[in-house]
Design an enzyme around this catalytic site. Structure first.
Site, mmCIF file in Angstrom:
data_model
loop_
_atom_site.group_PDB
_atom_site.id
_atom_site.type_symbol
_atom_site.label_atom_id
_atom_site.label_comp_id
_atom_site.label_asym_id
_atom_site.label_seq_id
_atom_site.Cartn_x
_atom_site.Cartn_y
_atom_site.Cartn_z
ATOM 1 N N SER A 148 -6.189 12.355 6.849
ATOM 2 C CA SER A 148 -5.519 13.093 5.776
ATOM 3 C C SER A 148 -5.988 14.538 5.838
ATOM 4 O O SER A 148 -7.074 14.824 6.385
ATOM 5 C CB SER A 148 -5.924 12.484 4.424
ATOM 6 O OG SER A 148 -5.527 13.305 3.346
ATOM 7 N N TYR A 161 -11.929 8.707 -1.514
ATOM 8 C CA TYR A 161 -10.896 8.963 -0.509
ATOM 9 C C TYR A 161 -11.321 10.083 0.442
ATOM 10 O O TYR A 161 -11.210 9.959 1.667
ATOM 11 C CB TYR A 161 -9.597 9.339 -1.237
ATOM 12 C CG TYR A 161 -8.370 9.443 -0.360
ATOM 13 C CD1 TYR A 161 -7.682 8.301 0.035
ATOM 14 C CD2 TYR A 161 -7.874 10.683 0.043
ATOM 15 C CE1 TYR A 161 -6.528 8.390 0.815
ATOM 16 C CE2 TYR A 161 -6.729 10.783 0.824
ATOM 17 C CZ TYR A 161 -6.067 9.632 1.193
ATOM 18 O OH TYR A 161 -4.928 9.720 1.974
HETATM 19 P P1 NAD Z 1 1.578 3.129 1.168
HETATM 20 O O1 NAD Z 1 0.903 2.670 -0.102
HETATM 21 O O2 NAD Z 1 3.012 3.515 1.114
HETATM 22 O O3 NAD Z 1 1.404 2.042 2.305
HETATM 23 C C1 NAD Z 1 0.155 1.463 2.527
HETATM 24 C C2 NAD Z 1 0.316 0.304 3.491
HETATM 25 O O4 NAD Z 1 -0.965 -0.349 3.593
HETATM 26 C C3 NAD Z 1 1.292 -0.754 3.017
HETATM 27 O O5 NAD Z 1 1.952 -1.314 4.132
HETATM 28 C C4 NAD Z 1 0.383 -1.780 2.363
HETATM 29 O O6 NAD Z 1 0.946 -3.095 2.355
HETATM 30 C C5 NAD Z 1 -0.811 -1.723 3.284
HETATM 31 N N1 NAD Z 1 -2.017 -2.216 2.686
HETATM 32 C C6 NAD Z 1 -2.546 -1.910 1.464
HETATM 33 N N2 NAD Z 1 -3.654 -2.626 1.255
HETATM 34 C C7 NAD Z 1 -3.829 -3.402 2.361
HETATM 35 C C8 NAD Z 1 -4.784 -4.371 2.744
HETATM 36 N N3 NAD Z 1 -5.805 -4.681 1.945
HETATM 37 N N4 NAD Z 1 -4.659 -4.982 3.956
HETATM 38 C C9 NAD Z 1 -3.622 -4.668 4.767
HETATM 39 N N5 NAD Z 1 -2.684 -3.757 4.453
HETATM 40 C C10 NAD Z 1 -2.790 -3.140 3.272
HETATM 41 O O7 NAD Z 1 0.681 4.339 1.708
HETATM 42 P P2 NAD Z 1 1.065 5.610 2.609
HETATM 43 O O8 NAD Z 1 1.278 6.774 1.739
HETATM 44 O O9 NAD Z 1 2.116 5.253 3.609
HETATM 45 O O10 NAD Z 1 -0.340 5.843 3.333
HETATM 46 C C11 NAD Z 1 -0.608 5.353 4.636
HETATM 47 C C12 NAD Z 1 -1.845 6.061 5.164
HETATM 48 O O11 NAD Z 1 -1.607 7.472 5.229
HETATM 49 C C13 NAD Z 1 -3.078 5.868 4.287
HETATM 50 O O12 NAD Z 1 -4.225 5.721 5.093
HETATM 51 C C14 NAD Z 1 -3.144 7.167 3.509
HETATM 52 O O13 NAD Z 1 -4.455 7.473 3.102
HETATM 53 C C15 NAD Z 1 -2.628 8.150 4.552
HETATM 54 N N6 NAD Z 1 -2.120 9.393 3.984
HETATM 55 C C16 NAD Z 1 -1.054 9.386 3.140
HETATM 56 C C17 NAD Z 1 -0.591 10.595 2.639
HETATM 57 C C18 NAD Z 1 0.595 10.664 1.713
HETATM 58 O O14 NAD Z 1 0.854 11.748 1.181
HETATM 59 N N7 NAD Z 1 1.335 9.585 1.533
HETATM 60 C C19 NAD Z 1 -1.207 11.806 2.973
HETATM 61 C C20 NAD Z 1 -2.299 11.770 3.839
HETATM 62 C C21 NAD Z 1 -2.739 10.557 4.338
#
Ligand code: NAD
Length: 266
Positions: A148, A161
């Site tokens: 991130s 985080y």
């Molecule tokens: P999201 O909540 O849309 O998706 C998360 C995914 O992880 C889902 O498929 C969920 O089922 C799965 N998950 C959650 N808990 C789990 C567990 N215990 N075991 C297995 N799978 C599990 O999240 P996102 O926004 O797509 O984020 C994905 C990654 O990107 C994360 O690591 C997040 O920190 C990172 N990220 C997101 C953003 C953003 O703005 N969305 C920005 C920077 C980094």
């Protein structure tokens, strides 16, 4: 020269947390580039099966689902075992599953600290630890950790985080060095805000924390530090992942790529 249309043909990829959001965008991009895929995550079984079948049908690749919960003790072991059983190997490992909580340090629930570290950092360590031997034996591996902008800089109220994502970038560098002579690369991608279910939840939390509207949260809180005032997209993260996993990514290792509209240029 490798195929322009299917540069990942014959490769096998595991994407954690790929039943929604960024992980699903990554799975889509890797499948579009010709890789067979294991998707993983939590959610409604019927919706996940529709996602799995849709990916396979759209791109003509094999797609399997392994529903391991990566916060449970044996979850990552089960995932790696079942993914290798489904596809035969793991050439590309994308550690994407992550959760988030926004709370001041004094009232940050210790069990949420443990859970965020477990999923965002320790699960990646375990997956790499268990997939590494196979990559080493085949002298090919691509490890991509979805960190991130919060792996590079901090914001208040995100202690667990920010700590986990900084740690994930450190882990990435170590694995890059250990894999350097083995044909294994490791890189981190550092998205700014991407509009996914995780961020949708944060909009609500921040609106409550600051006592302001969702619109104000988007412009003045979430995108306040993102100079282009635009959410990054899951497709942008997916295509960068596919490039790093592809035939021209061999010399790129130990790097952390910001995809953040200029946030970390401040
Ligand atoms: P999201 O909540 O849309 O998706 C998360 C995914 O992880 C889902 O498929 C969920 O089922 C799965 N998950 C959650 N808990 C789990 C567990 N215990 N075991 C297995 N799978 C599990 O999240 P996102 O926004 O797509 O984020 C994905 C990654 O990107 C994360 O690591 C997040 O920190 C990172 N990220 C997101 C953003 C953003 O703005 N969305 C920005 C920077 C980094």
């Amino acid at each position: 020269m490798p195929s322009r249309t299917s540069p990942l043909s014959g490769r096998k990829a595991l994407v954690t947390g790929s039943t929604s959001g960024i992980g699903l965008g990554i799975a889509e991009a890797l499948a579009r580039a010709g890789a067979d895929i294991v998707i993983n995550g939590l959610g409604n079984p019927e919706e996940i099966e529709a996602t799995r079948a849709g990916l396979a049908e759209r791109h003509g690749v094999r797609v399997a689902f392994v529903g391991a919960n990566l916060m449970q003790a044996d979850g990552v072991g089960t995932l790696i075992h079942d993914a290798e059983a489904a596809l035969g190997s793991i050439d590309i490992l994308v550690n994407n599953a992550g959760i988030q909580l926004v709370a001041p340090i004094e009232s940050f629930p210790p069990e949420k600290w443990d859970a965020i570290l477990a999923l965002n950092l320790s699960a990646a360590f375990h997956a790499i630890r268990l997939a590494f031997a196979g990559m080493k034996s085949r002298r090919f591996g691509r490890i991509i950790n979805i960190a991130s902008a919060h792996g590079l800089v901090a914001s208040p109220f995100k202690s667990a985080y920010v700590a986990a994502k900084h740690g994930l970038i450190g882990l990435t560098k170590v694995v890059a060095l250990e894999g350097a002579e083995l044909g294994i690369t490791a890189n981190a991608i550092c998205p700014g805000y991407v509009l996914t279910p995780l961020v949708e939840r944060q909009i609500d939390e921040q609106a409550a924390a600051h006592g302001i509207s969702r619109e104000d949260v988007v412009r003045n809180v979430l995108l306040a530090a993102q100079p282009n005032k635009t959410f990054a997209t899951v497709d942008e993260i997916g295509e960068l992942t596919a490039f790093l996993a592809g035939p021209f990514g061999g010399s790129i290792t130990g790097a952390a790529y910001a995809v953040d509209g200029g946030w970390t240029a401040h």
